[in-house]
Write an enzyme that holds these catalytic residues in place. Structure first.
Site, PDB file in Angstrom:
ATOM      1  N   SER A  47     -93.782 -29.115 -14.211  1.00 21.97           N
ATOM      2  CA  SER A  47     -92.535 -29.566 -14.835  1.00 21.97           C
ATOM      3  C   SER A  47     -91.710 -28.415 -15.405  1.00 21.97           C
ATOM      4  CB  SER A  47     -92.842 -30.550 -15.964  1.00 21.97           C
ATOM      5  OG  SER A  47     -93.638 -31.605 -15.486  1.00 21.97           O
ATOM      6  N   GLU A  68    -100.902 -28.536 -27.363  1.00 25.20           N
ATOM      7  CA  GLU A  68     -99.869 -27.538 -27.613  1.00 25.20           C
ATOM      8  C   GLU A  68    -100.177 -26.632 -28.795  1.00 25.20           C
ATOM      9  OE1 GLU A  68     -99.314 -30.800 -27.257  1.00 25.20           O
ATOM     10  OE2 GLU A  68     -98.413 -30.857 -25.265  1.00 25.20           O
ATOM     11  N   PHE A  93     -92.382 -30.610 -27.884  1.00 18.55           N
ATOM     12  CA  PHE A  93     -93.766 -30.307 -28.265  1.00 18.55           C
ATOM     13  C   PHE A  93     -93.874 -28.884 -28.826  1.00 18.55           C
ATOM     14  CE2 PHE A  93     -94.290 -33.111 -24.341  1.00 18.55           C
ATOM     15  CZ  PHE A  93     -94.177 -34.274 -25.081  1.00 18.55           C
ATOM     16  N   HIS A 119     -86.767 -28.965 -20.928  1.00 20.12           N
ATOM     17  CA  HIS A 119     -86.456 -30.363 -21.235  1.00 20.12           C
ATOM     18  C   HIS A 119     -85.886 -30.521 -22.649  1.00 20.12           C
ATOM     19  CE1 HIS A 119     -89.053 -30.507 -17.746  1.00 20.12           C
ATOM     20  NE2 HIS A 119     -88.835 -31.797 -17.580  1.00 20.12           N
TER      21      HIS A 119
END
Lengths: 336, 275
Positions: A47, A68, A93, A119
């Site tokens: 991604s 994370e 995140f 994102h």
């Protein structure tokens, strides 16, 4: 096929690559020559496109699973051994879930870690609020020692990635999901951390934008120009350290300033610009465009930019507003 | 096997430094003395026998690393670093005071010899895994040692790091758990069950050893075992006593953090010397 070229990398079909793809490709090319670079992700290799790094340098690629906070700690430890860890996950995140690890393990300890978060904003609009990130610029800006960059498009992202690898200390780059339209048609532009790019001069209004909003600011400025309004556009790709000189010049020359960001109006670009303007003591009309203390709704990114008035239509409308706005006259203004 | 003379040397050093910890706790107004004493014998074994370090070159890239993930044990760590000669021990007189390099959680940028700044629990262990991975990747031979508190194992990030350590088989890292049985609010098993702790680590891919964390022979053997293990990283679960060495502190959760008046200080020193 339009080429994109940095000092240490060349991409031949830049026109057909998304922001994230260029990021992944540039990082991979840098990694081939700079053996200190290691790439880390949390089950988002595909991604975020950091996964491009893996085939050629599997030893220096770490997929840490969906964890994370741990990734930020591990990156800090790797930096202690002299490596340059580059970590990628979604902005929400990186900046929120792992925030304390970024602050305490990386920034507080002055570790040379680069966070490339994808994102961001509402670029993953369909995913909904859990996957939007309209707070990261604000969060990252408050960490002492952190450099914060929001490139306008894919080509600028390539330059930004190269620049942060060369820069000592913690850096945060936020990019979108990857489907944003290009701003720059070729690589013939300067990129210097902390120095805004003036894309268009103007004397009536200044629009200061970052990330995917820059291309809309240029569009709005051109439409305004056709209506006889002279609009300056600044691509403020670096949120911290902010280019105070460019902001002050915009205030002095136009006295009407609009900031535009794919982010909350609290704590991000708009706040950073407002800090500079307030400290200058100069009066000007000022508007911050972005998410107005609200959670963004589900939708296609273009629709969302429109709804929240951070696309060309919204900016043009706001240009009209600030032209009518009153502000306190400043006696010494002409002398400055 | 630890030779009797070596064992005596370590025990004497541990006693001497416990006294110093009491002195600093007295002057600084209050410290996490209970945890500093539970971790103490392992830190003494590391700093006076195992760690390949050079106090004259605190940034020597090839040095072994020690990460005190339970950062509130900083006072005990600082006293050892001072004794090793990383800085002028007189600086410890200002512990906790405004502008001092020393607070209850040590800062790597202010205190020579501190490899990572810790304090917030669940951070040091992931960083130690990162150091071990970075070292291995670059073919560096140094070893990383890390100590977490048992209460710290309530933090999810400890288990994220344990999962990564097991996955990547970080056998160049030795992890200690200072299993003194207490977190701030009381017995760890009453607050939030940790047991079976060894089985948890084993399930995450580690080899778990359980020892008496105040027995130098057992500490020694466990460290040697961890160094020799090439298949799985080793966690040494060290059963310890909070406040170890001072009779009125031992096993008392109230001594998680505390200060000392003149009378208490003398009583504590007497207790340490008497053992």
């Amino acid at each position: 096929m339009a080429k994109a070229q940095g000092l240490t990398w060349t991409i031949s079909d830049a026109d057909h690559m998304t922001q994230a793809e260029i990021y992944g490709e540039v990082l991979t090319q840098i990694g081939k020559t700079n053996k200190k670079v290691v790439a880390l992700t949390t089950d988002l290799a595909k991604s975020t496109k950091i996964g491009k790094f893996q085939p050629d340098m599997p030893d220096r690629f770490f997929n840490l699973g969906i964890a994370e906070a741990n990734m930020m700690g591990i990156a800090s430890g790797m930096a202690e051994t002299g490596l340059i860890p580059v970590v990628s996950t979604f902005a929400v995140f990186a900046s929120l879930r792992a925030a304390e690890f970024v602050r305490t393990d990386i920034c507080y300890q002055q570790r040379n870690v680069k966070i490339i978060a994808t994102h961001s904003g509402t670029s993953f609009g369909q995913a909904g609020t859990t996957h939007h990130c309209t707070e990261d610029l604000s969060v990252m800006r408050t960490f002492a020692g952190m450099t914060v960059i929001a490139p306008a498009d894919a080509r600028e992202t390539g330059k930004a990635v190269e620049a942060v690898i060369e820069r000592d200390g913690p850096c945060y780059i936020r990019i979108g999901r990857g489907f944003e339209p290009p701003l720059y048609k070729d690589m013939d532009f300067e990129f210097e951390i902390g120095k805004a790019n003036q894309l268009k001069d103007g004397t009536d209004v200044a629009v200061i934008a970052c990330g995917p909003c820059v291309v809309h600011a240029v569009d709005a400025a051109q439409q305004a120009e056709a209506q006889g309004v002279s609009v300056r556009v600044l691509n403020m790709h670096t949120i911290k350290p902010i280019d105070e000189e460019a902001i002050l010049a915009a205030v002095m020359d136009t006295r009407r300033v609009i900031t535009v960001e794919d982010h909350s109006v609290i704590g991000g670009l708009g706040s950073a610009v407002a800090d500079v303007i307030a400290a200058s003591g100069k009066g000007c009309a000022f508007r911050k465009l972005g998410y107005q203390d609200e959670y963004s709704i589900v939708g296609y990114p273009d629709d969302l930019l429109h709804k929240y008035k951070i696309d060309a239509d919204g900016i043009l409308e706001t240009i009209g507003e600030v032209l009518k706005a009153d502000f306190e006259e400043d006696e010494d203004w002409e002398d400055e | 096997m630890l030779k009797p003379a070596e064992k005596k040397k370590l025990a004497d050093k541990a006693r001497e430094l416990r006294e110093k910890i009491i002195e600093v706790t007295y002057t600084c107004g209050g410290a996490h003395v209970g945890g500093a004493f539970s971790q103490h014998d392992i830190l003494v074994a590391l700093y006076y026998k195992y760690l390949k370090i050079d106090p004259k070159r605190p940034q020597w890239p090839e040095r072994d690393r020690f990460v005190l993930s339970k950062g509130h044990g900083g006072i005990g760590h600082a006293v050892i670093l001072g004794d090793k000669g990383y800085f002028d021990e007189a600086l410890l007189d200002d512990f906790n005071k405004t502008g001092s390099p020393f607070g209850m959680h040590l800062d790597r940028l202010k205190v020579p010899g501190v490899d990572t700044s810790t304090g917030s629990l669940g951070h040091g262990f992931p960083m130690a895994v990162g150091i071990a991975l970075g070292a291995r990747l670059q073919g560096k031979k140094f070893r990383t040692y890390c100590m977490v508190g048992d209460g710290e194992c309530h933090e999810g990030s400890v288990w994220e790091a344990a999962m990564a350590g097991g996955h990547y088989k970080v056998t160049n890292l030795t992890l200690f758990v200072d299993r003194n049985g207490f977190c701030l609010d009381g017995d760890t098993e009453e607050i939030m069950t940790l047991e079976p702790l060894d089985a948890k680590f084993e399930a995450f891919g580690w080899r778990a050893l359980t020892i008496d964390g105040h027995d130098f022979a057992q500490i020694d053997e466990a460290i040697l075992t961890s160094q020799a293990e090439k298949e799985r990283p080793v966690v040494i679960i060290a059963n310890t006593i909070k406040g170890k060495g001072v009779d009125f502190m031992e096993g008392q959760t109230a001594w998680h953090y505390g200060g000392l008046d003149d009378q208490m200080k003398e009583k504590a020193l007497k207790s340490i010397r008497g053992k």
